[in-house]
Design an enzyme around this catalytic site. Structure first.
Site, PDB file in Angstrom:
ATOM      1  N   PHE A 127       0.701  -1.194  -0.105  1.00  0.00           N
ATOM      2  CA  PHE A 127      -0.084   0.084   0.162  1.00  0.00           C
ATOM      3  C   PHE A 127       0.918   1.139  -0.209  1.00  0.00           C
ATOM      4  O   PHE A 127       1.836   1.402   0.658  1.00  0.00           O
ATOM      5  CB  PHE A 127      -0.948  -0.082   1.385  1.00  0.00           C
ATOM      6  CG  PHE A 127      -2.025   0.988   1.288  1.00  0.00           C
ATOM      7  CD1 PHE A 127      -3.298   0.519   0.528  1.00  0.00           C
ATOM      8  CD2 PHE A 127      -2.071   2.306   1.804  1.00  0.00           C
ATOM      9  CE1 PHE A 127      -4.240   1.548   0.475  1.00  0.00           C
ATOM     10  CE2 PHE A 127      -2.961   3.251   1.813  1.00  0.00           C
ATOM     11  CZ  PHE A 127      -4.141   2.806   1.223  1.00  0.00           C
ATOM     12  N   ASP A 198       1.466  -5.045   8.487  1.00  0.00           N
ATOM     13  CA  ASP A 198       0.406  -4.262   8.299  1.00  0.00           C
ATOM     14  C   ASP A 198      -0.962  -5.065   8.032  1.00  0.00           C
ATOM     15  O   ASP A 198      -1.058  -5.842   7.151  1.00  0.00           O
ATOM     16  CB  ASP A 198       0.514  -3.407   6.911  1.00  0.00           C
ATOM     17  CG  ASP A 198      -0.629  -2.191   7.083  1.00  0.00           C
ATOM     18  OD1 ASP A 198      -1.521  -2.608   7.413  1.00  0.00           O
ATOM     19  OD2 ASP A 198      -0.341  -0.937   6.506  1.00  0.00           O
ATOM     20  N   TYR A 223     -10.983   1.225  10.683  1.00  0.00           N
ATOM     21  CA  TYR A 223     -12.276   1.782  10.106  1.00  0.00           C
ATOM     22  C   TYR A 223     -12.529   0.854   8.825  1.00  0.00           C
ATOM     23  O   TYR A 223     -13.650   0.803   8.224  1.00  0.00           O
ATOM     24  CB  TYR A 223     -11.926   3.306   9.440  1.00  0.00           C
ATOM     25  CG  TYR A 223     -10.792   3.269   8.521  1.00  0.00           C
ATOM     26  CD1 TYR A 223     -10.613   3.032   7.372  1.00  0.00           C
ATOM     27  CD2 TYR A 223      -9.801   4.059   9.134  1.00  0.00           C
ATOM     28  CE1 TYR A 223      -9.509   2.948   6.517  1.00  0.00           C
ATOM     29  CE2 TYR A 223      -8.578   4.340   8.473  1.00  0.00           C
ATOM     30  CZ  TYR A 223      -8.563   3.724   7.245  1.00  0.00           C
ATOM     31  OH  TYR A 223      -7.473   4.035   6.469  1.00  0.00           O
ATOM     32  N   LYS A 224     -11.788  -0.357   8.682  1.00  0.00           N
ATOM     33  CA  LYS A 224     -12.082  -1.323   7.620  1.00  0.00           C
ATOM     34  C   LYS A 224     -12.801  -2.492   8.115  1.00  0.00           C
ATOM     35  O   LYS A 224     -14.048  -2.061   8.369  1.00  0.00           O
ATOM     36  CB  LYS A 224     -10.855  -1.818   7.100  1.00  0.00           C
ATOM     37  CG  LYS A 224     -10.099  -0.696   5.990  1.00  0.00           C
ATOM     38  CD  LYS A 224      -8.805  -0.942   5.536  1.00  0.00           C
ATOM     39  CE  LYS A 224      -8.281   0.275   4.749  1.00  0.00           C
ATOM     40  NZ  LYS A 224      -6.785   0.065   4.436  1.00  0.00           N
ATOM     41  N   ARG A 372     -12.849  -3.867  -7.494  1.00  0.00           N
ATOM     42  CA  ARG A 372     -12.716  -4.645  -5.959  1.00  0.00           C
ATOM     43  C   ARG A 372     -13.858  -4.735  -5.273  1.00  0.00           C
ATOM     44  O   ARG A 372     -14.582  -3.876  -5.188  1.00  0.00           O
ATOM     45  CB  ARG A 372     -11.720  -3.589  -5.058  1.00  0.00           C
ATOM     46  CG  ARG A 372     -10.769  -4.339  -4.242  1.00  0.00           C
ATOM     47  CD  ARG A 372      -9.853  -3.446  -3.870  1.00  0.00           C
ATOM     48  NE  ARG A 372     -10.399  -2.516  -3.059  1.00  0.00           N
ATOM     49  CZ  ARG A 372      -9.634  -1.699  -2.072  1.00  0.00           C
ATOM     50  NH1 ARG A 372      -8.587  -2.283  -1.630  1.00  0.00           N
ATOM     51  NH2 ARG A 372     -10.424  -0.533  -1.519  1.00  0.00           N
TER      52      ARG A 372
HETATM   53  C1  LIG Z   1      -6.025   1.183   4.237  1.00  0.00           C
HETATM   54  C2  LIG Z   1      -4.818   1.113   4.394  1.00  0.00           C
HETATM   55  C3  LIG Z   1      -3.787   2.001   5.484  1.00  0.00           C
HETATM   56  C4  LIG Z   1      -4.493   3.204   5.457  1.00  0.00           C
HETATM   57  O1  LIG Z   1      -3.559   4.073   6.330  1.00  0.00           O
HETATM   58  P1  LIG Z   1      -4.309   5.495   7.012  1.00  0.00           P
HETATM   59  O2  LIG Z   1      -3.285   6.026   7.744  1.00  0.00           O
HETATM   60  O3  LIG Z   1      -5.527   4.927   7.977  1.00  0.00           O
HETATM   61  O4  LIG Z   1      -4.799   6.102   5.776  1.00  0.00           O
HETATM   62  C5  LIG Z   1      -2.458   1.639   5.239  1.00  0.00           C
HETATM   63  N1  LIG Z   1      -2.034   0.468   5.124  1.00  0.00           N
HETATM   64  C6  LIG Z   1      -2.623  -0.339   3.958  1.00  0.00           C
HETATM   65  C7  LIG Z   1      -2.019  -1.833   3.816  1.00  0.00           C
HETATM   66  C8  LIG Z   1      -3.971  -0.116   4.093  1.00  0.00           C
HETATM   67  O5  LIG Z   1      -4.874  -1.196   3.372  1.00  0.00           O
END
Ligand SMILES: *Cc1c(COP(=O)(O)O)cnc(C)c1O
Length: 413
Positions: A127, A198, A223-224, A372
């Site tokens: 990501f 992560d 939040y996911k 997705r």
């Molecule tokens: C959604 C996501 C993030 C988001 O990070 P934020 O700091 O909450 O914006 C980070 N890493 C991965 C792998 C994600 O899927």
């Protein structure tokens, strides 16, 4: 082989041991929500909890609520609540800041624990925020570290005595491919490196076993799949055995051993709390706490089984009903190698996604060509997937995707 009928899917819902959880969410009528991997749905308990925190704890309790309502302990309390979902022990998780900020803290902290090693190893498909944060952390440290990016399958081969930290997303955000957490953690350790996972797309979707895998560090989103609300506080994990030696990086007063001594010099709190920085966002934590309450009794093996079954059903339906229409599966076909989403490539992916959203089927698009679809086992029904694929087949057969308004790229996709 004939594709399952809508009635077959309804029968699966009737047999679903997790079916009752859907009633704990406020989902709009007529919407097939397949984006809980990006923003989880609203738990029914959240508005009430928030209203109590606002009116009673803030409105009446005022500053007394830091102690009386337990506000000050919320980051650790929620961390302990979340710990079983990721295979961590009490005291190993704290809920704070964003995933990006937590990554920064742990990357810098980890590099300081491995002086003399100059590489951060990750994959190019990680990501982007993970990669950006690593680049920024390296820049701030100014000690000549390098971010080395390899393909997902080449991480183990790229390990050496130069690697200080391996940083990977457990589930790939585009394809949902899952890394073997235990095997890669062991490989990193054999090379003398630290391992940071992560768990953004894992927590609440898969049975994560950080402890059993011997993981050192981890971060993830609230939040996911955890349903903590837009921009919910994230979590940070440090294995017990590393907690004393891993120095906090953003040395704010909330991570101080005794913040209310107001001492001139920083002294880190002994446990996981040292990774807090500033005052915790109580309203956001309250929404996440309401969401975590639901997870208390959830059986994660059932979550995983349903997630795999939903994925299999969806792949089968798309391949049966949209055959020859240009969709190419981008996710692993094997359920155990796949997280809780399925992605298909299609040259018109963006417009098709928009046409689906216009029909109440909410998935999302990831550049350059990925549609997705996320499955949240607590509230996604098998019939939702049948209806979604029905809409997809209709959008393709009618050419409804091919409208100018569906091609206009929004900032958020
Ligand atoms: C959604 C996501 C993030 C988001 O990070 P934020 O700091 O909450 O914006 C980070 N890493 C991965 C792998 C994600 O899927």
């Amino acid at each position: 082989m004939t594709a399952p009928s809508r009635e077959d899917c309804a029968a699966l819902d009737r047999r679903d041991p997790l079916a009752r959880y859907r009633d704990h969410f406020l989902l709009p009528e007529g919407i097939r929500y397949l984006d809980g991997n990006s923003l989880g749905a609203l738990p029914k308990a959240a508005p009430e909890t928030l209203s109590t925190v606002l009116r009673e704890e803030w409105g009446v309790g005022l500053i007394r609520s830091w102690t009386r309502a337990g506000w000050i302990a919320a980051p650790e309390r929620l961390g302990d609540r979340l710990a079983p979902l990721i295979g961590a022990a009490p005291g190993e998780v704290v809920v704070t800041d964003s995933t990006s900020v937590n990554l920064f803290k742990l990357v810098v902290g980890a590099l300081r624990l491995r002086p003399g090693r100059r590489l951060v190893l990750s994959e190019g498909g990680n990501f982007p925020t993970d990669l950006y944060v690593a680049q920024g952390a390296i820049e701030v440290l100014g000690r000549g570290h390098e971010l080395r990016l390899v393909e997902a399958g080449e991480v183990e081969a790229a390990l050496s005595d130069e690697v200080a930290l391996v940083m990977l997303s457990h589930v790939d955000f585009k394809t949902a491919a899952v890394h073997d957490m235990a095997a890669l953690t062991q490989a990193a350790h054999r090379a003398g490196a630290l391992m940071l996972w992560d768990l953004a797309h894992s927590a609440g979707a898969l049975k994560v076993e950080l402890g059993r895998a011997g993981a050192d560090l981890a971060v993830g989103c609230g939040y996911k799949f955890l349903n903590g609300g837009p921009g919910a506080p994230a979590f940070l994990f440090v294995a017990e055995r590393l907690q004393a030696e891993l120095e906090p990086v953003l040395t704010g007063w909330m991570g101080h051993a005794r913040p209310f001594d107001f001492a001139t010099d920083y002294a880190p709190a002994p446990g996981i709390r040292r990774h807090l920085c500033g005052t915790p966002p109580i309203l956001s934590l309250a929404a996440l706490e309401a969401a975590l309450e639901l997870w208390r009794e959830v059986d994660l093996s059932q979550v995983r089984r349903k997630s795999i079954a939903l994925g299999e059903l969806f792949i089968g339906l798309v391949e049966a009903r949209c055959r020859g229409l240009g969709f190419v599966l981008a996710s692993p076909r094997e359920g155990s190698a796949r997280g809780s989403q399925v992605s298909f490539r299609h040259a018109q992916g963006y417009a098709i996604t928009q046409a689906l959203i216009a029909r109440g089927v909410i998935g999302d698009f990831r550049t350059p060509d990925l549609l997705r679809f996320g499955f949240a086992p607590l509230y996604t029904r098998y019939v939702d997937l049948w209806d979604a694929v029905e809409a997809l087949a209709e959008v393709m057969a009618s050419g409804a995707w091919n409208k100018p308004e569906f091609r206009e790229r929004a900032f958020v996709t």
